[in-house]
Design a protein around this motif. Structure first.
Motif, mmCIF file in Angstrom:
data_model
loop_
_atom_site.group_PDB
_atom_site.id
_atom_site.type_symbol
_atom_site.label_atom_id
_atom_site.label_comp_id
_atom_site.label_asym_id
_atom_site.label_seq_id
_atom_site.Cartn_x
_atom_site.Cartn_y
_atom_site.Cartn_z
ATOM 1 N N THR A 51 36.231 -2.489 33.339
ATOM 2 C CA THR A 51 35.362 -2.828 34.472
ATOM 3 C C THR A 51 34.457 -1.675 34.858
ATOM 4 O O THR A 51 33.647 -1.807 35.763
ATOM 5 C CB THR A 51 36.173 -3.279 35.712
ATOM 6 O OG1 THR A 51 36.879 -2.161 36.247
ATOM 7 C CG2 THR A 51 37.133 -4.410 35.384
ATOM 8 N N TRP A 88 35.456 -12.522 33.870
ATOM 9 C CA TRP A 88 34.132 -12.324 33.277
ATOM 10 C C TRP A 88 33.674 -13.577 32.535
ATOM 11 O O TRP A 88 34.478 -14.342 32.011
ATOM 12 C CB TRP A 88 34.149 -11.165 32.299
ATOM 13 C CG TRP A 88 34.273 -9.806 32.926
ATOM 14 C CD1 TRP A 88 34.463 -9.503 34.242
ATOM 15 C CD2 TRP A 88 34.244 -8.560 32.232
ATOM 16 N NE1 TRP A 88 34.543 -8.148 34.411
ATOM 17 C CE2 TRP A 88 34.423 -7.543 33.202
ATOM 18 C CE3 TRP A 88 34.102 -8.205 30.912
ATOM 19 C CZ2 TRP A 88 34.439 -6.193 32.857
ATOM 20 C CZ3 TRP A 88 34.122 -6.860 30.568
ATOM 21 C CH2 TRP A 88 34.283 -5.861 31.533
ATOM 22 N N GLY A 89 32.356 -13.750 32.474
ATOM 23 C CA GLY A 89 31.764 -14.790 31.649
ATOM 24 C C GLY A 89 31.902 -16.207 32.185
ATOM 25 O O GLY A 89 31.694 -17.169 31.452
ATOM 26 N N GLN A 90 32.235 -16.348 33.452
ATOM 27 C CA GLN A 90 32.445 -17.677 34.028
ATOM 28 C C GLN A 90 31.459 -17.997 35.148
ATOM 29 O O GLN A 90 31.624 -18.981 35.863
ATOM 30 C CB GLN A 90 33.892 -17.795 34.522
ATOM 31 C CG GLN A 90 34.892 -17.618 33.388
ATOM 32 C CD GLN A 90 36.317 -17.602 33.875
ATOM 33 O OE1 GLN A 90 36.757 -18.536 34.518
ATOM 34 N NE2 GLN A 90 37.030 -16.528 33.574
ATOM 35 N N GLY A 91 30.470 -17.132 35.338
ATOM 36 C CA GLY A 91 29.464 -17.377 36.356
ATOM 37 C C GLY A 91 29.873 -16.992 37.764
ATOM 38 O O GLY A 91 29.172 -17.296 38.729
ATOM 39 N N ALA A 106 24.227 -7.595 31.435
ATOM 40 C CA ALA A 106 24.841 -8.748 32.105
ATOM 41 C C ALA A 106 24.547 -8.719 33.605
ATOM 42 O O ALA A 106 24.191 -9.747 34.194
ATOM 43 C CB ALA A 106 26.344 -8.784 31.847
ATOM 44 N N SER A 107 24.674 -7.575 34.238
ATOM 45 C CA SER A 107 24.392 -7.486 35.678
ATOM 46 C C SER A 107 22.901 -7.652 35.967
ATOM 47 O O SER A 107 22.526 -8.227 36.982
ATOM 48 C CB SER A 107 24.912 -6.172 36.255
ATOM 49 O OG SER A 107 26.289 -6.279 36.517
ATOM 50 N N ARG A 116 20.905 -9.579 34.277
ATOM 51 C CA ARG A 116 20.693 -11.035 34.202
ATOM 52 C C ARG A 116 21.152 -11.727 35.478
ATOM 53 O O ARG A 116 20.488 -12.640 35.973
ATOM 54 C CB ARG A 116 21.411 -11.639 32.994
ATOM 55 C CG ARG A 116 20.619 -11.495 31.702
ATOM 56 C CD ARG A 116 21.174 -12.360 30.586
ATOM 57 N NE ARG A 116 22.594 -12.161 30.321
ATOM 58 C CZ ARG A 116 23.100 -11.191 29.566
ATOM 59 N NH1 ARG A 116 22.306 -10.312 28.991
ATOM 60 N NH2 ARG A 116 24.399 -11.107 29.375
#
Length: 176
Positions: A30, A103-106, A138-139, A141
């Motif tokens: 993290t 992570w990766g779940q919106g 990712a952040s 986006r």
């Protein structure tokens, strides 16, 4: 905003959250984009939690403890809006840190929408900022999905590329 049922529940952090805070903030995964690296001492988690609780006590808002609606007693992260010093300038900052399992779940986007709703509709802030390391795609986006636009850079980490600053204005405020 999408017409979907909320998946997350938020609450003010409590002193009993310190172990979970330490687990999430101490996980090297993290902290891949955190120049300070993972939290290494439980005392640091206590100090951070104390700052958050002071923010709640004096301002009535701050970072939330976050859980899934179906498992409200298992925290998957912390985040929201709170004042943050951008070197010498104090700004309302949107931030979050989620456990790897989330992570990766919106969830960051969902949290961001809810935090911006609080910031603009309830707290009536004129603008909210996001501070992100330049290589944290990712952040970046997430901030863009939330409507934050590039605003500038902040040379906040000695010897490293400057952080990127994003901003979104209150929907009724014209940017200056």
């Amino acid at each position: 905003m999408p017409d979907t049922a909320p998946r997350l529940v938020y609450r003010k952090p409590s002193p009993s959250d310190v172990q979970r805070l330490f687990a999430i903030f101490g996980d090297p995964q993290t902290n891949l984009f955190n120049p300070a690296g993972p939290m290494t001492r439980l005392d640091d988690a206590h100090r951070l939690l104390d700052r958050w609780l002071e923010q709640w006590a004096t301002q009535g808002y701050g970072w939330w403890a976050i859980a899934r609606i179906e498992a409200p007693h298992h925290l998957i992260g912390f985040g929201g809006v709170a004042p943050l010093n951008y070197l010498t300038e104090r700004r309302i900052n949107l931030g979050y840190r989620f456990a790897v399992e989330a992570w990766g779940q919106g969830y960051a986007t969902e949290l961001g929408r809810d935090a911006l709703e609080l910031a603009f509709d309830t707290l009536n802030f004129p603008e909210v900022f996001g501070l992100v390391r330049p290589d944290h795609a990712a952040s970046i986006r997430v901030l863009e999905k939330l409507g934050l636009k590039p605003f500038g850079v902040l040379d906040d980490v000695p010897g490293k590329a400057p952080s990127r600053v994003f901003r979104v204005c209150h929907p009724t405020t014209v940017p200056g």
